[in-house]
Structures are given as structure tokens and as C-alpha cells.
Enzyme design. Sequence first.
Site, PDB file in Angstrom:
ATOM      1  N   TYR A 143     -86.096  78.484 -65.124  1.00 46.50           N
ATOM      2  CA  TYR A 143     -86.853  78.500 -66.372  1.00 46.50           C
ATOM      3  C   TYR A 143     -87.622  79.812 -66.514  1.00 46.50           C
ATOM      4  O   TYR A 143     -87.588  80.467 -67.569  1.00 46.50           O
ATOM      5  CB  TYR A 143     -87.811  77.317 -66.400  1.00 46.50           C
ATOM      6  CG  TYR A 143     -88.790  77.324 -67.549  1.00 46.50           C
ATOM      7  CD1 TYR A 143     -88.387  76.980 -68.834  1.00 46.50           C
ATOM      8  CD2 TYR A 143     -90.137  77.662 -67.352  1.00 46.50           C
ATOM      9  CE1 TYR A 143     -89.291  76.979 -69.890  1.00 46.50           C
ATOM     10  CE2 TYR A 143     -91.041  77.659 -68.397  1.00 46.50           C
ATOM     11  CZ  TYR A 143     -90.613  77.310 -69.668  1.00 46.50           C
ATOM     12  OH  TYR A 143     -91.505  77.320 -70.712  1.00 46.50           O
ATOM     13  N   SER A 150     -87.974  72.089 -83.548  1.00 46.81           N
ATOM     14  CA  SER A 150     -89.271  71.742 -84.146  1.00 46.81           C
ATOM     15  C   SER A 150     -89.408  70.270 -84.518  1.00 46.81           C
ATOM     16  O   SER A 150     -90.188  69.923 -85.402  1.00 46.81           O
ATOM     17  CB  SER A 150     -89.515  72.605 -85.391  1.00 46.81           C
ATOM     18  OG  SER A 150     -88.385  72.623 -86.241  1.00 46.81           O
ATOM     19  N   SER A 184     -93.559  82.181 -72.210  1.00 44.94           N
ATOM     20  CA  SER A 184     -94.408  81.318 -71.393  1.00 44.94           C
ATOM     21  C   SER A 184     -95.144  82.168 -70.377  1.00 44.94           C
ATOM     22  O   SER A 184     -94.679  83.259 -70.003  1.00 44.94           O
ATOM     23  CB  SER A 184     -93.550  80.279 -70.655  1.00 44.94           C
ATOM     24  OG  SER A 184     -94.291  79.604 -69.654  1.00 44.94           O
ATOM     25  N   ILE A 187     -94.661  71.599 -79.453  1.00 42.64           N
ATOM     26  CA  ILE A 187     -95.179  72.857 -79.993  1.00 42.64           C
ATOM     27  C   ILE A 187     -94.444  73.228 -81.277  1.00 42.64           C
ATOM     28  O   ILE A 187     -95.053  73.684 -82.244  1.00 42.64           O
ATOM     29  CB  ILE A 187     -95.063  73.981 -78.948  1.00 42.64           C
ATOM     30  CG1 ILE A 187     -96.040  73.734 -77.784  1.00 42.64           C
ATOM     31  CG2 ILE A 187     -95.349  75.340 -79.581  1.00 42.64           C
ATOM     32  CD1 ILE A 187     -95.872  74.696 -76.617  1.00 42.64           C
ATOM     33  N   GLY A 188     -93.137  73.048 -81.306  1.00 37.99           N
ATOM     34  CA  GLY A 188     -92.356  73.408 -82.491  1.00 37.99           C
ATOM     35  C   GLY A 188     -92.795  72.656 -83.735  1.00 37.99           C
ATOM     36  O   GLY A 188     -92.915  73.246 -84.820  1.00 37.99           O
TER      37      GLY A 188
END
Length: 264
Positions: A154, A15, A141, A19-20
Site C-alpha cells: 500500500y 466516492s 497518504s 473520504i470520497g
Amino acid sequence: MKIDLTSRTAVVTGSTRGIGLAIAKGLAESGAAVVVNGRRQADVDAAIAAVRRHAPGAEVRGVAADLGTAQGCEALAAAEPSTDILVNNVGVFGPHDFFEVPDSEWERFFAVNVMSGVRLSRAYLPAMAERGWGRVIFLSSESALNIPVEMIHYGLTKTADLALSRGLAKRMAGTGVTVNAVLPGPTLSDGVADMLKEVREKTGKSAEEAANEFVMTHRSTSIIRRAATVEEVANLVVYVASPQASATTGAALRVDGGVLDTIA
């Protein structure tokens, strides 16, 4: 609807940016005491300062630990032995052809994107169940369902996160602990901006322009026809972490801009 997370503690992995960091800011703004995490102490310190600027008066602390290792996960759990909200956000990504990805990269992606969530959920979930309340959120995702040919390694890890979140939700049935996955689509995070750096340098386009062009070229089913912002993803995570989301568990919640061409 007012989301109030006062008296709740939230651990957000990975974070220090992107996004984090947006999730950490959103949770802090809603009253949670937030624990930020990154591999480097300097980055953790900078993230703490950023969250405090966004949410003055918020209780924010941090733990520098590499969650791609068992030792790093143990260090985080030792420094923060209890939490009400666990956001398994930390992750790595990058385009590489399947035939050029060595075993070491498969193992690294799995260790960071999957095993960090396994280890931290194992560390924190039992106490959540004992208290009768908890929230665990995995950042998966759209690539979990729409496997990208340029990032098969991924996509596999993000599909694994879906299986893990669904299985844990069933394992925690009746405890008051919910477990969900959030599926972002193309998002203008720092990582995506870095990935598009070469394109930006060649074309002179802004990060937003390059990201939107990427969406239209490589994720042409997008309905919003642009990259999402990190705040748009964080808004959904904050809701799922809230008391208001008590009937939502075992779900794969999309904030993909409509990229996935399905209504299911």
C-alpha cells in the site's frame, strides 16, 4: 473565505463511502456539479441520494465502473467526457505481511491506487489545459512517506501517487491547471472501521475508540492523538479544488494529524 464552485464539474472516484463521499458532499455544498463513482450501481445510487440530502438542490450524478481496470476508466471517461475537477480518490488498503502478499495483490493495488489516476488524468487533463483551468487532486497518504511495515504494498502505491502528482504538475506548468496530492493520516473512514471490526467485537469499543487506540499504538507520533474525521480530510480537498488555491500546485499537502515527524 467563501468557496464558490458554481459552474464547475467535479469527478470524485471511489466516492460511495468514506473520504470520497465526504469530498463529494463538500464539493456539492460549494456549488459544483458532482459525479460520484463506485463499482456497484446500488452503491452509486445510495451515494447520489446522500449527497443530495447533504446539499439540497445540488446537481449530482453517478457512474458505476470498476476503475481498477482500463475498461472501467474508459467507461467513466465516456460517460463523463469533461470535468473541471478530478479527485483521484479511489483506493484499496489492508494490512498483510510482505512475505504473504502474492503478485496478484501487488498488481491489484497498483491498478486501483495508481493506474486509475494515470488513466483518468490522461483522459481529462488535455481539455482542462485547453480551457485554461483545472484541478487534479490525488489522495495519497502519510503512508507514502512513513511506509507501514504491515502495508508495504500500500505504501508503495501512495509514494507512486506523490511522484505522479508532482510530475503532472510540472507537465501542466503555465496552463492554469494545478495538480496536488493530499496526504491523510489515520482517518475514521468506513474502510478503517471495517479493518478494526474484529478488535471492536472483542473489546466492545466503539469505532471511534478503536480508531483512536490504533493511532496511539501504531501512529504514536500523532499530535492530535486521534483519528481524523472524513470531513476534516474533505475540507482540505475542497479548498485545493477551489479558485483560491491557484498558487498551490505540485504540493504534498498533509492532513495527517502531525503523524509525520518532520517540519518539511
